[in-house]
Scaffold this active site. Structure first.
Site, PDB file in Angstrom:
ATOM      1  N   TYR A   1     -60.639 -45.514 -21.684  1.00 18.12           N
ATOM      2  CA  TYR A   1     -61.772 -44.814 -21.095  1.00 18.12           C
ATOM      3  C   TYR A   1     -62.837 -44.490 -22.138  1.00 18.12           C
ATOM      4  CZ  TYR A   1     -64.681 -41.199 -19.089  1.00 18.12           C
ATOM      5  OH  TYR A   1     -65.771 -40.480 -18.668  1.00 18.12           O
TER       6      TYR A   1
ATOM      7  N   HIS B   1     -77.934 -39.236 -19.961  1.00 16.55           N
ATOM      8  CA  HIS B   1     -77.463 -37.861 -19.829  1.00 16.55           C
ATOM      9  C   HIS B   1     -78.465 -36.831 -20.352  1.00 16.55           C
ATOM     10  CE1 HIS B   1     -73.793 -39.781 -18.717  1.00 16.55           C
ATOM     11  NE2 HIS B   1     -73.095 -38.661 -18.704  1.00 16.55           N
TER      12      HIS B   1
ATOM     13  N   ASN C   1     -69.093 -35.009 -24.886  1.00 20.75           N
ATOM     14  CA  ASN C   1     -67.950 -34.296 -24.324  1.00 20.75           C
ATOM     15  C   ASN C   1     -67.638 -33.123 -25.244  1.00 20.75           C
ATOM     16  OD1 ASN C   1     -65.515 -36.456 -22.652  1.00 20.75           O
ATOM     17  ND2 ASN C   1     -67.475 -35.689 -21.995  1.00 20.75           N
TER      18      ASN C   1
ATOM     19  N   TYR D   1     -68.735  13.103 -17.531  1.00 17.42           N
ATOM     20  CA  TYR D   1     -67.960  11.957 -18.006  1.00 17.42           C
ATOM     21  C   TYR D   1     -68.689  11.143 -19.075  1.00 17.42           C
ATOM     22  CZ  TYR D   1     -64.629  12.395 -14.088  1.00 17.42           C
ATOM     23  OH  TYR D   1     -63.681  12.811 -13.210  1.00 17.42           O
TER      24      TYR D   1
ATOM     25  N   ARG E   1     -67.779  13.126 -22.096  1.00 13.71           N
ATOM     26  CA  ARG E   1     -66.348  13.358 -22.295  1.00 13.71           C
ATOM     27  C   ARG E   1     -65.549  12.060 -22.393  1.00 13.71           C
ATOM     28  NH1 ARG E   1     -63.036  15.788 -17.636  1.00 13.71           N
ATOM     29  NH2 ARG E   1     -65.139  16.247 -16.907  1.00 13.71           N
TER      30      ARG E   1
ATOM     31  N   PHE F   1     -62.461 -30.824 -22.603  1.00  7.61           N
ATOM     32  CA  PHE F   1     -63.888 -30.538 -22.443  1.00  7.61           C
ATOM     33  C   PHE F   1     -64.149 -29.454 -21.405  1.00  7.61           C
ATOM     34  CE2 PHE F   1     -62.724 -34.360 -19.958  1.00  7.61           C
ATOM     35  CZ  PHE F   1     -62.735 -33.774 -18.689  1.00  7.61           C
TER      36      PHE F   1
ATOM     37  N   GLU G   1     -65.480 -34.942 -10.932  1.00 10.98           N
ATOM     38  CA  GLU G   1     -65.450 -33.682 -11.681  1.00 10.98           C
ATOM     39  C   GLU G   1     -65.533 -32.557 -10.651  1.00 10.98           C
ATOM     40  OE1 GLU G   1     -68.754 -34.598 -14.147  1.00 10.98           O
ATOM     41  OE2 GLU G   1     -67.689 -36.316 -14.996  1.00 10.98           O
TER      42      GLU G   1
END
Length: 512
Positions: free
Chosen positions: A54, A84, A196, A281, A284, A330, A416
């Site tokens: 791959y 990309h 990746n 609060y 405190r 990844f 994905e």
């Protein structure tokens, strides 16, 4: 400028903080080269073979079943990077971009990615000579890697994309040439190794972590000042209370505040005869809230330190086993969880700080301080609207603190089909911490006014130093004036750590 030498797999939070705050250039320890080159040789052999691997001699994602001829492997990697580069939005700042580059070096340096050493040297030289890729902020879903941001980073290495060099943005090849560098064509799997990974998400999560830790330390100092300003009790800081519960952050927060308030004349003046039984609060329960947030930040820090040292691309070259194996490192789920944790801590530190501000400006609650901390209320509004601003910032952080990691959506033709959303989970932290710094900055202004109204009684020595540091840049508020610059200056003093440093507070566990 000195160069920081890093050993992949052994980098500390302090190393990463120096890269973030000082923008130091980075080089890998040369001992990493042997493993890097062994993995690169394994990839070269696979690319020349007949077995489909791959991303080496196949397509990507849903196209993984398509074989690529050996003569086309270089074109395959270049096409991967260019296709990309789909980021949108404003470019990220220089600091996170450089931290992202350093994190990618560390991942590649583990010797499981299969890239050639010369690409690592090019990335090192870009950091050293100030060539910073232009990386759009939006486009990653935090799984299959931070694909789009890392592609924009990688494009510059091959002479594409854009980069900033000496204050100018220019095409990537021109930026490299101006710095005396040259692009390098990608070999088998190298483009995939670069895009990746979780380095975009991790860089922003680390930046948020380091800046949130500064804010948390500042919050301890400022909250101690607020306690003195409203003549609050230090009884809730008694060490036995906190040891009986046992949480480390709570114990540490209480101890820090006890030390900060020790020796205060204001505190000593109302130990006897004070008609109040308990403080609200927000006074405190400061150790219980801020201390818990500190514990959360430290837990997130452990996750991010591991991630910074990880090999996170796919497939990974297991040289000892003689295998190239597809996996899922990844996927940025650990980073997404860490970012959500940091966001919750940031939101809560700001929420309780805002309540202390509201306490100090309210004459029915502030134990005789003037309304809105102005010496002439009515004619002057003092810090009335500064408190409203902090309410707006607190509310914004509450919305931003909603978890991102649970918001998965399928992408890439359902290949994905579960993603982490770590990228925008981490990126929002910049905005959230900036909001927190401004909330704490306003609290600092209020607490300083309150302490000064208690004169001739004096606060403790550490808190007096913090007050003096503020007064170097922001004068006491008398008559109303244009306040926005004061708020910005006070927020910067918190963000840069000046207030904590002035009071002598530096807590271990997270760098800086």
């Amino acid at each position: 400028m000195s160069v920081l030498t890093l050993t992949p797999g052994a980098v500390t939070l302090d190393d990463l903080a120096r890269i973030h705050f000082e923008e130091l250039p980075v080089r890998l320890d040369r001992s990493a080269r042997t493993d890097v080159e062994r993995a690169a040789a394994a990839i070269a052999a696979a690319a020349a073979g007949d077995v489909p691997v791959y991303g080496v001699n196949t397509g990507f994602g849903k196209l993984a079943s398509l074989r690529i001829a050996p003569k086309d492997t270089a074109a395959l990697q270049r096409n991967l990077i260019l296709s990309h580069c789909c980021g949108v939005g404003d470019p990220i700042a220089r600091g996170p971009a450089r931290l992202m580059m350093a994190l990618k070096l560390l991942s590649l340096g583990r010797g499981a990615s299969g890239v050639r050493w010369e690409l690592i040297e090019l990335l090192e030289n870009m950091l050293e000579r100030g060539v910073t890729p232009v990386i759009p902020a939006q486009g990653s879903v935090g799984a299959s890697g931070d694909l789009a941001p890392l592609a924009h980073m990688t494009a510059v290495l091959i002479g594409a994309g854009e980069a900033e060099y000496q204050g100018r943005v220019m095409p990537g090849d021109q930026a490299l040439a101006a710095a005396g560098l040259a692009p390098i064509p990608l070999g088998p799997k190298e483009g995939l190794a670069f895009i990746n990974g979780t380095q975009f998400s991790t860089a922003f999560a680390l930046a948020g972590l380091f800046e949130a830790w500064r804010a948390a330390q500042g919050a301890l100092v400022i909250s101690a000042m607020s306690t003195d300003a409203i003549m609050g009790s230090t009884a809730p800081l008694q060490p036995e209370i906190h040891s009986l519960r046992g949480h480390a952050g709570q114990i540490e927060a209480a101890a820090t505040m006890r030390a900060l308030l020790d020796g205060s004349e204001i505190r000593e003046s109302h130990r006897e005869g004070d008609t109040r039984v308990q403080d609200p609060y927000c006074i405190r329960c400061q150790p219980q809230v801020t201390g818990a947030a500190m514990d959360v930040l430290r837990q997130a820090a452990r996750t991010l330190e591991i991630e910074a040292n990880a090999a996170t691309d796919n497939p990974l070259v297991l040289t000892e086993a003689g295998m190239i194996v597809s996996g899922g490192n990844f996927h940025a789920e650990p980073v997404g969880f860490a970012a959500d944790m940091i966001a919750l801590a940031v939101s809560e530190i700001g929420a309780i700080a805002q309540r202390r501000i509201a306490l100090m400006v309210d004459p029915t609650l502030s134990f005789d301080l003037p309304p809105f901390l102005t010496p002439d209320p009515g004619l002057n509004s003092g810090l009335m609207i500064a408190e409203v601003t902090t309410a707006a910032l607190m509310s914004e952080n509450k919305h931003l603190a909603n978890p991102c990691v649970t918001d998965s959506t399928p992408t890439s033709a359902n290949q994905e089909d579960h993603v982490s959303m770590a990228a925008h989970g981490a990126r929002r932290l910049t905005r959230m911490v900036a909001n927190l710094d401004r909330i704490l900055g306003v609290e600092l202004l209020c607490a300083a006014q309150g302490i000064e109204f208690r004169a001739p009684l004096k606060t403790s020595a550490p808190l007096a130093r913090a007050l003096a540091r503020l007064r170097r840049d922001v004068a006491t508020l008398g008559a109303d004036r244009y306040l926005a610059p004061d708020l910005e200056v006070a927020g910067r003093l918190v963000a840069h750590g000046d207030i904590a440093i002035a009071a002598g507070v530096r807590l271990p566990g997270i760098a800086r």
